[in-house]
Design a protein around this motif. Structure first.
Motif, short mmCIF file in Angstrom:
data_model
loop_
_atom_site.label_atom_id
_atom_site.label_comp_id
_atom_site.label_asym_id
_atom_site.label_seq_id
_atom_site.Cartn_x
_atom_site.Cartn_y
_atom_site.Cartn_z
N SER A 40 3.63 -9.49 -0.06
CA SER A 40 4.00 -9.35 -1.47
C SER A 40 2.86 -8.82 -2.32
CB SER A 40 4.46 -10.70 -2.03
OG SER A 40 3.43 -11.66 -1.92
N ARG A 41 1.83 -8.27 -1.69
CA ARG A 41 0.67 -7.77 -2.42
C ARG A 41 0.86 -6.29 -2.74
NH1 ARG A 41 -3.52 -11.38 -0.55
NH2 ARG A 41 -5.09 -10.26 -1.78
N GLN A 42 0.18 -5.81 -3.77
CA GLN A 42 0.21 -4.41 -4.13
C GLN A 42 -0.60 -3.58 -3.13
OE1 GLN A 42 -0.59 -3.37 -8.27
NE2 GLN A 42 -0.27 -5.49 -8.87
N TRP A 43 -0.23 -2.30 -3.03
CA TRP A 43 -0.96 -1.42 -2.13
C TRP A 43 -2.43 -1.33 -2.55
CZ3 TRP A 43 -3.73 3.13 -2.61
CH2 TRP A 43 -4.03 3.79 -1.41
N MET A 44 -2.71 -1.32 -3.86
CA MET A 44 -4.08 -1.24 -4.34
C MET A 44 -4.89 -2.43 -3.86
SD MET A 44 -6.41 0.37 -6.13
CE MET A 44 -5.73 1.45 -7.37
N GLU A 45 -4.27 -3.61 -3.79
CA GLU A 45 -4.97 -4.79 -3.29
C GLU A 45 -5.37 -4.60 -1.84
OE1 GLU A 45 -3.48 -8.80 -4.81
OE2 GLU A 45 -1.71 -7.52 -5.09
N LEU A 46 -4.45 -4.06 -1.04
CA LEU A 46 -4.75 -3.80 0.36
C LEU A 46 -5.84 -2.74 0.49
CD1 LEU A 46 -4.10 -4.19 3.39
CD2 LEU A 46 -2.40 -2.37 3.14
N TYR A 47 -5.77 -1.73 -0.36
CA TYR A 47 -6.73 -0.63 -0.27
C TYR A 47 -8.15 -1.12 -0.53
CZ TYR A 47 -8.87 3.93 -0.98
OH TYR A 47 -9.67 5.03 -0.89
N VAL A 48 -8.35 -1.87 -1.60
CA VAL A 48 -9.72 -2.34 -1.89
C VAL A 48 -10.15 -3.41 -0.89
CG1 VAL A 48 -9.70 -1.69 -4.32
CG2 VAL A 48 -8.90 -3.96 -3.66
N TYR A 49 -9.20 -4.17 -0.35
CA TYR A 49 -9.55 -5.13 0.69
C TYR A 49 -9.99 -4.40 1.96
CZ TYR A 49 -9.24 -8.93 4.07
OH TYR A 49 -9.53 -9.85 5.06
N SER A 50 -9.34 -3.28 2.25
CA SER A 50 -9.72 -2.51 3.44
C SER A 50 -11.15 -2.00 3.34
CB SER A 50 -8.76 -1.34 3.64
OG SER A 50 -9.00 -0.28 2.71
N ILE A 51 -11.60 -1.74 2.12
CA ILE A 51 -12.94 -1.21 1.91
C ILE A 51 -13.99 -2.31 1.87
CG2 ILE A 51 -14.41 0.01 0.23
CD1 ILE A 51 -11.83 1.53 -0.62
N THR A 52 -13.66 -3.41 1.19
CA THR A 52 -14.66 -4.44 0.91
C THR A 52 -14.50 -5.71 1.73
OG1 THR A 52 -13.33 -5.47 -0.83
CG2 THR A 52 -14.75 -3.62 -1.47
N GLY A 53 -13.28 -5.99 2.21
CA GLY A 53 -13.04 -7.26 2.87
C GLY A 53 -12.99 -8.42 1.89
N ARG A 54 -12.85 -8.09 0.60
CA ARG A 54 -12.82 -9.12 -0.44
C ARG A 54 -11.54 -9.02 -1.24
NH1 ARG A 54 -17.76 -6.60 -1.39
NH2 ARG A 54 -17.14 -5.93 -3.47
#
Length: 273
Positions: A40-54
């Motif tokens: 249920s998360r936004q794609w932007m959340e996944l994108y920045v998590y993919s970069i930072t792990g945060r």
């Protein structure tokens, strides 16, 4: 690299902490189950998590989203959008044309390289000021060394119309009070008041400051900003692709300022007379 031994250690084997696909079962994404943790998360959340792990707060994700929206310009005259339009008029595929346009966004004067220089400058400036250097000394030293300040100055017009909208959005989301944002505006004020040629902040300085306040490293900020122009490129490719082939900004031969030898006859063997 430690030579052949290291290569042999990785032959047929790649140890990773980033993720793995288990066919027919699940996918691990930086230690989390992709389909459950991000359902249920936004794609932007996944994108920045993919970069930072945060993980980032909803307001931070909203502001990053606005950063992308406010610089989505569907103007085919812009250097990278022109590549997308040229690809469309040449009947290239959308994927190939847009990939090429994103690739040239990694330019020296515009785009991704100035992004890295801008956030690096702000981090360097903050550290120098905390160690006792004045803002005036810092700016003078940077200008002597590099002859420019990344994130300040803009061709065509002085003021950047995106600044007002992004700063207003940051204020609305209560994310405008960070030390790097404050420093970015202090630098602009100094440049406007003390320089013969006034230098105004451009979009890169503000986005770099916002991302620095969110804790992004230069590399992370560079990757976060990677697709920032994409939404403006797509209309350029579409329109050029839907019009006549080769009709995007054609130039007739008579408009070419050629100053070489005049028209020459050719013999049948291919050698000039």
């Amino acid at each position: 690299m430690r030579g052949p031994r290291e290569l042999f250690e990785h032959e047929d084997h790649w140890a990773t902490r980033m993720g793995k696909w288990f066919p027919g079962e699940r996918t691990v994404f930086r230690g989390r189950d992709l389909h459950r943790a991000f359902a249920s998360r936004q794609w932007m959340e996944l994108y920045v998590y993919s970069i930072t792990g945060r993980d980032f707060t909803p307001n931070q994700i909203e502001l990053l989203n606005s950063m992308w929206v406010y610089t989505s310009y569907p103007d085919p005259r812009l250097w990278n959008n022109r590549v997308a339009a040229l690809a469309g008029t040449a009947r290239s595929t959308g994927t190939l044309g847009l990939s090429a346009a994103l690739a040239v966004s990694e330019a020296t004067v515009y785009g991704r390289r100035p992004d890295i220089r801008a956030i690096s400058f702000l981090r360097r400036a903050s550290r120098a000021i905390s160690e006792g250097e004045t803002l005036a000394e810092l700016v003078d030293r940077e200008l002597r060394r590099f002859r420019a300040l990344p994130g300040y100055g803009r061709p065509v017009v002085d003021e950047d119309e995106r600044i007002f909208h992004l700063r207003d959005r940051a204020r609305e989301l209560e994310l405008d009070g960070g030390r790097y944002v404050a420093l970015a505006f202090e630098v602009e004020n100094h440049l406007r008041l003390t320089r013969r040629r006034r230098l105004y902040m451009n979009y890169t300085a503000l986005t770099a400051a916002i991302c620095a306040d969110m804790g992004f490293s230069p590399e992370e900020y560079y990757l976060v900003a990677y697709p920032v122009f994409l939404s403006g490129m797509i209309p350029c490719w579409l329109e050029a692709n839907q019009r006549g082939e080769g009709t995007f900004l054609p130039i007739s031969c008579r408009r070419v300022a050629y100053r070489g030898p005049g028209q020459r006859p050719w013999c049948s063997g291919g050698d000039p007379l």
